[in-house]
Design a protein around this motif. Structure first.
Motif, PDB file in Angstrom:
ATOM      1  N   THR A 211      -1.330  -3.791 -18.198  1.00 36.63           N
ATOM      2  CA  THR A 211      -2.794  -3.740 -18.152  1.00 36.63           C
ATOM      3  C   THR A 211      -3.387  -2.530 -18.880  1.00 36.63           C
TER       4      THR A 211
ATOM      5  N   ASP B 131      -3.495 -13.299 -20.523  1.00 39.06           N
ATOM      6  CA  ASP B 131      -2.997 -12.569 -19.364  1.00 39.06           C
ATOM      7  C   ASP B 131      -2.443 -11.235 -19.829  1.00 39.06           C
TER       8      ASP B 131
ATOM      9  N   HIS C 239      -8.235 -12.620 -17.841  1.00 36.74           N
ATOM     10  CA  HIS C 239      -8.411 -12.693 -16.387  1.00 36.74           C
ATOM     11  C   HIS C 239      -9.124 -11.450 -15.854  1.00 36.74           C
ATOM     12  N   ALA C 240      -8.747 -10.277 -16.357  1.00 34.37           N
ATOM     13  CA  ALA C 240      -9.393  -9.035 -15.905  1.00 34.37           C
ATOM     14  C   ALA C 240     -10.847  -8.980 -16.359  1.00 34.37           C
TER      15      ALA C 240
ATOM     16  N   ARG D  17     -12.807 -11.594 -17.060  1.00 30.25           N
ATOM     17  CA  ARG D  17     -13.559 -12.606 -16.302  1.00 30.25           C
ATOM     18  C   ARG D  17     -13.870 -12.057 -14.908  1.00 30.25           C
ATOM     19  N   ALA D  18     -12.875 -11.420 -14.279  1.00 32.08           N
ATOM     20  CA  ALA D  18     -13.081 -10.849 -12.946  1.00 32.08           C
ATOM     21  C   ALA D  18     -14.124  -9.730 -12.973  1.00 32.08           C
ATOM     22  N   ALA D  19     -14.220  -9.029 -14.106  1.00 28.51           N
ATOM     23  CA  ALA D  19     -15.198  -7.942 -14.243  1.00 28.51           C
ATOM     24  C   ALA D  19     -16.603  -8.466 -14.523  1.00 28.51           C
ATOM     25  N   GLY D  20     -16.740  -9.783 -14.777  1.00 30.65           N
ATOM     26  CA  GLY D  20     -18.058 -10.373 -14.984  1.00 30.65           C
ATOM     27  C   GLY D  20     -18.390 -10.769 -16.401  1.00 30.65           C
TER      28      GLY D  20
END
Length: 188
Positions: free
Chosen positions: A77, A107, A111-112, A114-117
């Motif tokens: 990450t 990945d 994903h990170a 999208r999760a952050a907005g």
């Protein structure tokens, strides 16, 4: 926060600049933040160590991919963590809107993000047009890729812009996406 993604030569950076221009004209403070900024910095160091020069944002695609693979091996990450910290800093410094145009991995990056907005806009383009653009762009080397090799086929875009036709009105497509995105953001 919005991410324009697509294959090399599809027109992501051009679309990002058009989006920044439109939103700036509407009174927003907009910043384009590159996820791969650390890779370009490392690329410059490698070229200097080899006694050669390369422009700050010039592409040695083989080297950039190799550097990314090694960083992800050490810490999967690392790139997206660095990117999201720069996004956070930009927002704290007054950016209303952050645009990214160089997300390359599903990945963990997609994903990170999208999760952050982040919202996602696929920038599509025919392989013929992309090949012409890449030749003109004069990258140090061109690595063949496809949606499947990057995993882009796994991403669910919120919207799509097609830059393939010669008569593409990019500004119009960008305006449509911006209007839909802003309308959605104000209702959330």
């Amino acid at each position: 926060m919005i991410c324009l993604y697509g294959l090399a030569g599809s027109g992501k950076s051009t679309a990002a600049v058009a989006l920044r221009t439109l939103l700036t004209e509407r009174g927003y403070a907009v910043e384009i933040i590159k996820l791969a900024a650390p890779l370009y910095a490392l690329q410059g160091q490698v070229y200097r160590a080899a006694g050669r020069q390369i422009g700050a944002w010039e592409h040695d695609n083989e080297l950039l991919r190799s550097l990314a693979a090694h960083l992800r091996r050490i810490n999967p990450t690392s790139l997206v963590d660095n990117f999201l910290s720069r996004v956070d800093r930009a927002q704290h410094e007054g950016a209303d809107i952050v645009i990214n145009d160089d997300m390359r991995n599903v990945d963990p990056d997609y994903h990170a993000m999208r999760a952050a907005g982040f919202s996602f806009v696929r920038v599509a383009c025919s392989d013929e047009v992309r090949a012409r653009r890449l030749t003109v762009r004069a990258d140090r080397n061109i690595v063949a890729d496809s949606d499947a090799t990057w995993g882009y086929d796994q991403i669910e875009p919120d919207w799509t812009i097609d830059t393939s036709p010669e008569d593409t009105d990019l500004d119009h497509q960008v305006e449509i996406v911006a209007d839909k995105w802003l309308a959605r953001e104000t209702t959330m």
